[in-house]
Design a protein around this motif. Sequence first.
Motif, PDB file in Angstrom:
ATOM      1  N   LEU A  76      56.602  -2.007 104.290  1.00  0.00           N
ATOM      2  CA  LEU A  76      55.952  -3.134 104.945  1.00  0.00           C
ATOM      3  C   LEU A  76      57.023  -4.102 105.414  1.00  0.00           C
ATOM      4  CD1 LEU A  76      53.005  -3.771 102.481  1.00  0.00           C
ATOM      5  CD2 LEU A  76      52.945  -2.582 104.671  1.00  0.00           C
ATOM      6  N   PHE A  77      56.874  -4.570 106.636  1.00  0.00           N
ATOM      7  CA  PHE A  77      57.829  -5.500 107.216  1.00  0.00           C
ATOM      8  C   PHE A  77      57.089  -6.770 107.580  1.00  0.00           C
ATOM      9  CE2 PHE A  77      59.301  -1.200 108.277  1.00  0.00           C
ATOM     10  CZ  PHE A  77      60.534  -1.224 107.653  1.00  0.00           C
ATOM     11  N   GLU A  78      57.763  -7.909 107.410  1.00  0.00           N
ATOM     12  CA  GLU A  78      57.130  -9.186 107.690  1.00  0.00           C
ATOM     13  C   GLU A  78      57.983  -9.982 108.677  1.00  0.00           C
ATOM     14  OE1 GLU A  78      55.564 -13.084 105.226  1.00  0.00           O
ATOM     15  OE2 GLU A  78      56.035 -11.247 104.132  1.00  0.00           O
ATOM     16  N   VAL A  79      57.342 -10.414 109.766  1.00  0.00           N
ATOM     17  CA  VAL A  79      58.030 -11.235 110.760  1.00  0.00           C
ATOM     18  C   VAL A  79      58.522 -12.509 110.078  1.00  0.00           C
ATOM     19  CG1 VAL A  79      57.716 -12.575 112.885  1.00  0.00           C
ATOM     20  CG2 VAL A  79      56.722 -10.283 112.695  1.00  0.00           C
ATOM     21  N   GLY A  80      59.780 -12.875 110.378  1.00  0.00           N
ATOM     22  CA  GLY A  80      60.374 -14.066 109.791  1.00  0.00           C
ATOM     23  C   GLY A  80      61.142 -13.792 108.506  1.00  0.00           C
ATOM     24  N   ILE A  98      62.353   8.658 113.450  1.00  0.00           N
ATOM     25  CA  ILE A  98      61.017   9.047 113.008  1.00  0.00           C
ATOM     26  C   ILE A  98      61.075   9.115 111.491  1.00  0.00           C
ATOM     27  CG2 ILE A  98      59.215  10.805 113.073  1.00  0.00           C
ATOM     28  CD1 ILE A  98      60.363  11.705 115.804  1.00  0.00           C
ATOM     29  N   ASN A  99      60.176   8.377 110.831  1.00  0.00           N
ATOM     30  CA  ASN A  99      60.117   8.418 109.373  1.00  0.00           C
ATOM     31  C   ASN A  99      58.656   8.349 108.931  1.00  0.00           C
ATOM     32  OD1 ASN A  99      59.348   5.698 109.459  1.00  0.00           O
ATOM     33  ND2 ASN A  99      61.391   4.946 108.977  1.00  0.00           N
ATOM     34  N   LYS A 100      58.441   8.068 107.655  1.00  0.00           N
ATOM     35  CA  LYS A 100      57.068   8.065 107.135  1.00  0.00           C
ATOM     36  C   LYS A 100      56.184   7.006 107.794  1.00  0.00           C
ATOM     37  CE  LYS A 100      58.614   5.317 103.274  1.00  0.00           C
ATOM     38  NZ  LYS A 100      59.109   5.345 101.948  1.00  0.00           N
ATOM     39  N   ASN A 101      56.788   5.993 108.438  1.00  0.00           N
ATOM     40  CA  ASN A 101      56.015   4.981 109.160  1.00  0.00           C
ATOM     41  C   ASN A 101      55.638   5.437 110.567  1.00  0.00           C
ATOM     42  OD1 ASN A 101      56.148   3.192 107.027  1.00  0.00           O
ATOM     43  ND2 ASN A 101      57.943   2.137 107.811  1.00  0.00           N
ATOM     44  N   GLY A 102      56.190   6.550 111.027  1.00  0.00           N
ATOM     45  CA  GLY A 102      55.940   7.040 112.381  1.00  0.00           C
ATOM     46  C   GLY A 102      57.206   6.989 113.209  1.00  0.00           C
ATOM     47  N   ASN A 139      66.443   9.349 106.297  1.00  0.00           N
ATOM     48  CA  ASN A 139      65.220   9.588 105.536  1.00  0.00           C
ATOM     49  C   ASN A 139      64.273  10.485 106.319  1.00  0.00           C
ATOM     50  OD1 ASN A 139      66.121   7.833 103.492  1.00  0.00           O
ATOM     51  ND2 ASN A 139      65.418   6.086 104.676  1.00  0.00           N
ATOM     52  N   SER A 140      64.782  11.638 106.701  1.00  0.00           N
ATOM     53  CA  SER A 140      63.984  12.571 107.486  1.00  0.00           C
ATOM     54  C   SER A 140      62.760  13.013 106.682  1.00  0.00           C
ATOM     55  CB  SER A 140      64.845  13.780 107.845  1.00  0.00           C
ATOM     56  OG  SER A 140      64.106  14.686 108.596  1.00  0.00           O
ATOM     57  N   GLY A 167      47.565  10.464 118.319  1.00  0.00           N
ATOM     58  CA  GLY A 167      48.976  10.756 118.539  1.00  0.00           C
ATOM     59  C   GLY A 167      49.838  10.042 117.513  1.00  0.00           C
ATOM     60  N   PHE A 168      51.151  10.216 117.638  1.00  0.00           N
ATOM     61  CA  PHE A 168      52.079   9.511 116.756  1.00  0.00           C
ATOM     62  C   PHE A 168      51.960   8.009 116.976  1.00  0.00           C
ATOM     63  CE2 PHE A 168      55.101  13.338 116.836  1.00  0.00           C
ATOM     64  CZ  PHE A 168      54.711  13.757 115.576  1.00  0.00           C
ATOM     65  N   SER A 169      52.265   7.269 115.952  1.00  0.00           N
ATOM     66  CA  SER A 169      52.343   5.818 116.038  1.00  0.00           C
ATOM     67  C   SER A 169      53.764   5.451 116.472  1.00  0.00           C
ATOM     68  CB  SER A 169      52.025   5.261 114.651  1.00  0.00           C
ATOM     69  OG  SER A 169      52.504   3.990 114.490  1.00  0.00           O
ATOM     70  N   LEU A 170      53.892   4.466 117.357  1.00  0.00           N
ATOM     71  CA  LEU A 170      55.199   3.934 117.744  1.00  0.00           C
ATOM     72  C   LEU A 170      55.264   2.495 117.267  1.00  0.00           C
ATOM     73  CD1 LEU A 170      57.946   3.969 119.252  1.00  0.00           C
ATOM     74  CD2 LEU A 170      56.690   3.213 121.293  1.00  0.00           C
ATOM     75  N   ASN A 171      56.206   2.228 116.374  1.00  0.00           N
ATOM     76  CA  ASN A 171      56.444   0.879 115.865  1.00  0.00           C
ATOM     77  C   ASN A 171      57.671   0.328 116.569  1.00  0.00           C
ATOM     78  OD1 ASN A 171      54.454   1.173 113.630  1.00  0.00           O
ATOM     79  ND2 ASN A 171      55.891   2.768 113.027  1.00  0.00           N
ATOM     80  N   ILE A 172      57.515  -0.838 117.169  1.00  0.00           N
ATOM     81  CA  ILE A 172      58.619  -1.478 117.885  1.00  0.00           C
ATOM     82  C   ILE A 172      59.007  -2.724 117.097  1.00  0.00           C
ATOM     83  CG2 ILE A 172      59.358  -2.527 120.051  1.00  0.00           C
ATOM     84  CD1 ILE A 172      56.990  -0.855 121.343  1.00  0.00           C
ATOM     85  N   TYR A 173      60.281  -2.811 116.745  1.00  0.00           N
ATOM     86  CA  TYR A 173      60.783  -3.932 115.948  1.00  0.00           C
ATOM     87  C   TYR A 173      61.874  -4.656 116.725  1.00  0.00           C
ATOM     88  CZ  TYR A 173      58.659  -1.198 112.166  1.00  0.00           C
ATOM     89  OH  TYR A 173      57.790  -0.480 111.381  1.00  0.00           O
ATOM     90  N   ILE A 174      61.750  -5.974 116.830  1.00  0.00           N
ATOM     91  CA  ILE A 174      62.815  -6.801 117.397  1.00  0.00           C
ATOM     92  C   ILE A 174      63.487  -7.500 116.220  1.00  0.00           C
ATOM     93  CG2 ILE A 174      63.406  -8.726 118.903  1.00  0.00           C
ATOM     94  CD1 ILE A 174      60.862  -8.084 120.515  1.00  0.00           C
ATOM     95  N   ILE A 175      64.771  -7.207 116.031  1.00  0.00           N
ATOM     96  CA  ILE A 175      65.514  -7.711 114.881  1.00  0.00           C
ATOM     97  C   ILE A 175      66.684  -8.550 115.378  1.00  0.00           C
ATOM     98  CG2 ILE A 175      66.842  -7.034 112.831  1.00  0.00           C
ATOM     99  CD1 ILE A 175      65.128  -4.240 113.389  1.00  0.00           C
ATOM    100  N   ASN A 176      66.823  -9.747 114.837  1.00  0.00           N
ATOM    101  CA  ASN A 176      67.954 -10.600 115.187  1.00  0.00           C
ATOM    102  C   ASN A 176      69.198  -9.997 114.545  1.00  0.00           C
ATOM    103  OD1 ASN A 176      69.995 -12.692 114.977  1.00  0.00           O
ATOM    104  ND2 ASN A 176      68.408 -14.098 115.690  1.00  0.00           N
TER     105      ASN A 176
END
Length: 168
Positions: free
Chosen positions: A3-7, A25-29, A86-87, A98-107
């Motif tokens: 789980l990831f939290e903005v901020g 690609i990992n367990k989160n998609g 972590n394949s 379909g697969f889930s695509l998670n997009i993360y913007i990281i400073n």
Amino acid sequence: MELFEVGKPFKDGITRYPEGISFNINKNGCNLLIYTTKFTEKSRQAIIKGDLKYGYFKEDNVIIMLFRFGNHQWIEVPYSIHMCKNSVELEEVTETEGFSLNIYIINSGTGVLEDTRQVELDLRLSKMLRDDVLEQKSMPYSGFNIRVSEFNRKYSTKALVSMSRALV
């Protein structure tokens, strides 16, 4: 599932990342990670809420993921299952999801997660990508970086998009 939290820090204890973009690609998609300190609000909105086009180019053991947000230029990101720490076993793609695509913007200067977006990838593309990643897994990793460099010298991003195996 992570789980990831903005901020909050993207990964505990990590406060700096090199600038750049990666795909895994990992367990989160499927995950597109954008590490930057030079982000405008317009760019952020294009990524988080704008029109998304995507696809990929494949030749031999090389997969290059392709993404376009709004009217911005296409982004190309080389991918090899052999580079993933972590394949995981790729789940079967169902007839409805379909697969889930998670997009993360990281400073990249602080390690803080600034924003996220999640989308479901097209069924046909997800099935093709799964098959191509499994095929890639059976191929040797050696020569991957050399081949990516060859493609970058030989083809523009626009050319890779026009030759993409799947494009949505």
